[in-house]
Structures are given as structure tokens and as C-alpha cells.
Design an enzyme around this catalytic site. Structure first.
Site: not given
Ligand code: PNW
Length: 461
Positions: A21, A78, A123, A168-169, A298, A300, A371, A418, A425-426, A434
Site C-alpha cells: 500500500q 506496525r 499483508h 493480516n486478516e 482490526n 472498522y 487497525e 490505520w 486502498e486495494w 485513511f
Molecule cells: C484492512 N472488509 O482491510 C487492511 O488490513 C488494510 O490493508 C486496509 O487498508 C484497511 O483495512 C482499510 O480497508 C480491509 O471488506 C478490507 O470488511 C476490507 C474489509 C476489511 C478490512
């Protein structure tokens, strides 16, 4: 009492990023491609056709970035290692000294400012060679590949790195990468996610086993995994909705945390997924159970969950709900909740409930929020400032709830925002921001936002 004072004095405050990223330098000095390089160059995969070739050019600006981090007053940083930067094809036969040198530079810069490096090994950027020649996470062989990679990292960096995060995740890798196909490698399947997840868990456990047997004593660090989970609140008081919310959490977080803390996949998953869910053998259980020194989370957002029964459930892409036909859950949000640019609802109390759920289910482990943060696009004003008040409000309100969780007995030990700066952002490309620091992706100039200054003030209170 100030916000800061509601946290223990040894609480770890940090910010987070990940390699693909921010780094750029995609083919500099021996770095091989990862699945994210290939994926982001496929037409139609990423918003705007963006990719991580240059990203924030952190590869050439490490010292500047870590100086900015130090300015905020954080204790910890991190970041993740790009596997194919230190091994071009993903195996130790292509060990790349220039890649090792780069991460030594990152660690040097942290040391200069007394910032503790927290290193994520994976990651999401699997070496593309392993995807093309060995089917990536679908082939159990990847666990040995990951273990070899981890060993190289412990060997080269373990003398100065005390905190390791293996994966990660795994949920995102499995669901978005193999189920919904919106992340690399872009597969859409209703069985591959469960197989990939199984191998992610095993890869994690093998790496931990190596660390504990050969490095932990001498290097004195800790190793764990970070999982992501959003909170699921029952839509009504009915038993069915309460069970639906519980089931949703088990499919989301229990999928990975149950094997590690309780020794097996949740019963609800076995029932819902059937023989597409691999069985954890006794031999593998010995490796997996107890394989995390801390609980990385993590977090959100929050959604309501309701029993869907036999109604056709809506498959919501981008996170919400996993493979919903296996769970039979209706997800929704309260229309009065405000949302970020990701359309993720801002629900601070959901964070507290999430922490309490973990504390209850897994016997009060040491938790680190690795995060938490939000995407908002705030313009630079005429005086060159970025006033991101909504991000300040987000952090303040989520940290309030973290403080409450601690007061209620949750063993929360640290918090990473984060992200340190706006980045790739993917699938959303550079469109979703972010960062606590603004990045102008034309000039690559970094500018601290109001939120970075708020953090600094909060940490100095
Ligand atoms: C996380 N969802 O990604 C990642 O660890 C980070 O690299 C990313 O930038 C950040 O959160 C913000 O998106 C996610 O769809 C991506 O639930 C998608 C999801 C959750 C986390």
C-alpha cells in the site's frame, strides 16, 4: 481525566501501514512481483486502473516518514514486509540482499526515534511465482513456503524486532480473494475460501512453532496473528436474531480465533458449511491451538444482523457478510448512522462490544487493536491545511469506547491507527484516504492532517 489517562501507562500507541500500500519501488533492486502487482495490472480490477508501482514511494522516503511518525509521539510502528522483495520468487533460493537492506533501513529509522517496530509478515502480497506455479493458498505446500520465509525474517530481523504478526486478516484473504474475487487473486468460489483459510491458519501456526522453538528465547519477542471483525448487533431482541448475530461473529472471527483459542472451527460453521470446511486433524490442532501470544484485532464498523430463514439472502460484496448463503443472515445498518467514504458506519459502541465479546469467548486474552480508522477525503484548504474534523471525531469516539472496555475489565494493551498516511486502498485505489497524513499522489508530498496533530496532543496529555 484526559482521554490518555484512561489508558494504562504501558499502553502501546502506534500507527500502521502495509508494504504494497505504501512502498512502491515495485521492481527496484531485485523485488519480484506479488499477486497484488499482477492483479492490479489486470484491467478492471482496481478503481481508476490504479496500482502500487509507485504508491507513496515510501521505498525512497523511509526516513522522512518515520521522522513524521516520531513527530506524532507514537510508541510503535506496525508495517509489513514484502515477501517478494526479500525473496524474488518467494523461496530462499532467491534471497535478495537489497530487500533485506531495505527493511534494515526501516528498523534503523525506528530505532533512531525509539519507535518499536511491529512487523507483519503477510499483508496479502503473496509472491506471484507461488501463485502461478503452486496455486498459492490453495495448496498446502504454501505453509512450508511461508515457514521458510518467516525463518529468514526471524534470522535477519529478529535481533531488533520484538513483535511479530504472522498473517493480516485471513478472513479478507479468504473471502475477498477467493470468494468474492474483489481482491487478489480474484477467484469466485464457495469452497476455496475455506481451504485457503485452513492453509492460512496452518502457515501461521508453523511460523509460530519455528519462532518458539528456535528464536523466541534468545530474541525475547512475542508472536501472534491479527484478525479482522466488525461487530454484529442483533436487529431485534428475538432469540433468532440474537443467534444470527452470534453466528455472524463466529463465521467472521470465530473461524480463525476458535481454532487458535479453543482448538476447532465453530459448530455453527461446521453445520453451515458442511464438507467444504476442512477438518482440523489432531496433528494440526497441536500446532494451531495456543499459537498466538496476543490477540490482534482490526476493527472498522458495525452492522445489524437478523435471521434470514429461507428467504434468499443478499450477497453483499466488500466485506459484509462473508459467504452469506452459508450463514443465512440479513445484514443492515441504521439509516441514522453516519458513514465514512467506504460506506462503513461509524458506531463506536460496536468496538466496545466487539472487545467484550472477545474477552468473554477467549478467556480475556491480551488484545491489541492493530487497525482502526476511517476513510474521508478532506481537501487541502487555501492555507495548505487539512482540517479532517470527522476523522478526529472518529478516533476520539472509538478511543472513548476502548477506554470504557478497559474499565469493564477487557485486557486491551495497545491501539494502532490505520493509517499513518493516505495510501493504495486495494480495489479502491488511491480514491479512499485513511491517512493521518495527507499524500499528494502527484508530488508525493506528505502533510500532517488535523487528526495527526490531535493524536500528538492526545498522546502528550
Ligand atoms: C484492512 N472488509 O482491510 C487492511 O488490513 C488494510 O490493508 C486496509 O487498508 C484497511 O483495512 C482499510 O480497508 C480491509 O471488506 C478490507 O470488511 C476490507 C474489509 C476489511 C478490512
Amino acid at each position: 481525566m484526559s482521554l490518555k489517562q484512561r489508558f494504562p501507562s504501558d499502553f502501546v500507541w502506534g500507527t500502521a501501514t502495509s508494504a504494497y500500500q505504501i512502498e512502491g519501488g515495485a521492481s527496484e533492486r531485485g523485488r519480484g512481483p506479488s499477486i497484488w502487482d499482477t492483479f492490479s495490472h489486470e484491467p478492471g480490477r482496481i478503481h481508476n486502473g490504479d496500482n502500487g508501482d509507485i504508491a507513496c514511494d515510501h521505498y525512497n522516503r523511509v526516513e522522512e516518514d518515520i521522522a513524521l511518525m516520531a513527530e506524532m509521539g507514537v510508541d510503535a510502528y506496525r508495517f509489513s514486509i514484502s515477501w517478494s522483495r526479500i525473496m524474488t520468487d518467494g523461496t530462499p533460493s532467491t534471497l535478495n540482499q537489497a530487500g533485506i537492506d531495505f527493511y534494515n533501513r526501516v528498523i534503523d529509522a525506528c530505532a533512531e526515534y525509539n519507535i518499536e517496530p511491529w512487523v507483519t509478515l503477510y499483508h496479502w502480497d503473496l509472491p506471484d511465482h507461488l501463485e502461478r506455479t503452486e496455486q498459492g493458498w490453495l495448496n498446502r505446500q504454501v505453509c512450508d513456503r511461508f515457514a521458510d520465509y518467516a525463518r529468514v525474517c526471524f534470522e535477519h530481523f529478529g535481533g531488533r524486532v520484538r513483535r511479530w504478526i504472522t498473517i493480516n486478516e485471513a478472513w479478507v484473504v479468504s473471502i475477498l480473494g477467493y470468494g468474492q474475487g474483489v481482491f487478489a487473486p480474484g477467484h469466485t468460489s464457495n469452497s476455496e475460501p475455506y481451504l485457503a483459510a485452513h492453509h492460512l491458519l496452518l502457515a501461521h501456526a508453523q511460523a509460530v512453532d519455528i519462532y518458539r522453538k528456535h528464536y523466541q528465547k534468545e530474541q525475547g519477542g512475542q508472536i501472534g496473528i491479527t484478525n479482522n471483525c466488525d461487530w454484529r448487533e442483533p436487529l431485534t431482541d428475538s432469540d433468532l436474531d440474537k443467534q444470527a448475530a452470534q453466528r455472524a461473529l463466529e463465521f467472521f472471527l470465530g473461524w480463525f480465533a476458535d481454532p487458535i483459542y479453543l482448538g476447532d472451527y465453530p459448530e455453527t460453521m461446521k453445520a453451515g458449511v458442511g464438507d467444504r470446511l476442512p477438518v482440523i486433524s489432531d496433528e494440526d490442532r497441536v500446532l494451531i491451538q495456543g499459537s498466538s501470544d496476543f490477540f490482534g484485532l482490526n476493527h472498522y464498523t458495525t452492522m445489524y444482523a437478523a435471521e434470514a430463514g429461507d428467504e434468499p439472502v443478499e450477497q453483499q460484496v466488500y466485506g459484509n457478510g462473508g459467504l452469506n448463503e452459508d450463514q443465512k443472515i440479513d445484514l443492515s445498518v441504521d439509516p441514522t448512522w453516519s458513514v465514512t467514504d467506504m460506506q462503513w458506519a461509524v458506531v463506536p459502541w460496536g468496538c466496545r462490544k466487539m472487545l467484550q465479546w472477545i474477552a468473554n469467548r477467549y478467556s480475556n486474552p491480551e488484545i491489541y487493536i492493530t487497525e482502526n480508522g476511517c476513510a474521508y477525503d478532506d481537501p487541502i484548504d487555501t492555507s495548505g491545511q487539512i482540517n479532517d474534523q470527522s476523522r478526529v471525531d472518529f478516533y476520539e469516539s472509538y478511543l472513548e469506547e476502548c477506554a470504557k472496555a478497559i474499565e469493564l475489565g477487557v485486557n486491551l494493551k495497545g491501539y494502532f491507527a490505520w493509517s499513518f498516511m493516505d495510501n493504495f486502498e486495494w480495489a479502491s485505489g488511491y480514491d479512499k484516504r485513511f491517512g493521518l497524513h495527507h499524500v499528494d499522489f502527484k508530488t508525493l508530498k506528505r502533510t500532517p492532517k488535523s487528526s495527526a496533530r490531535w493524536f500528538k496532543r492526545m498522546l502528550n496529555e
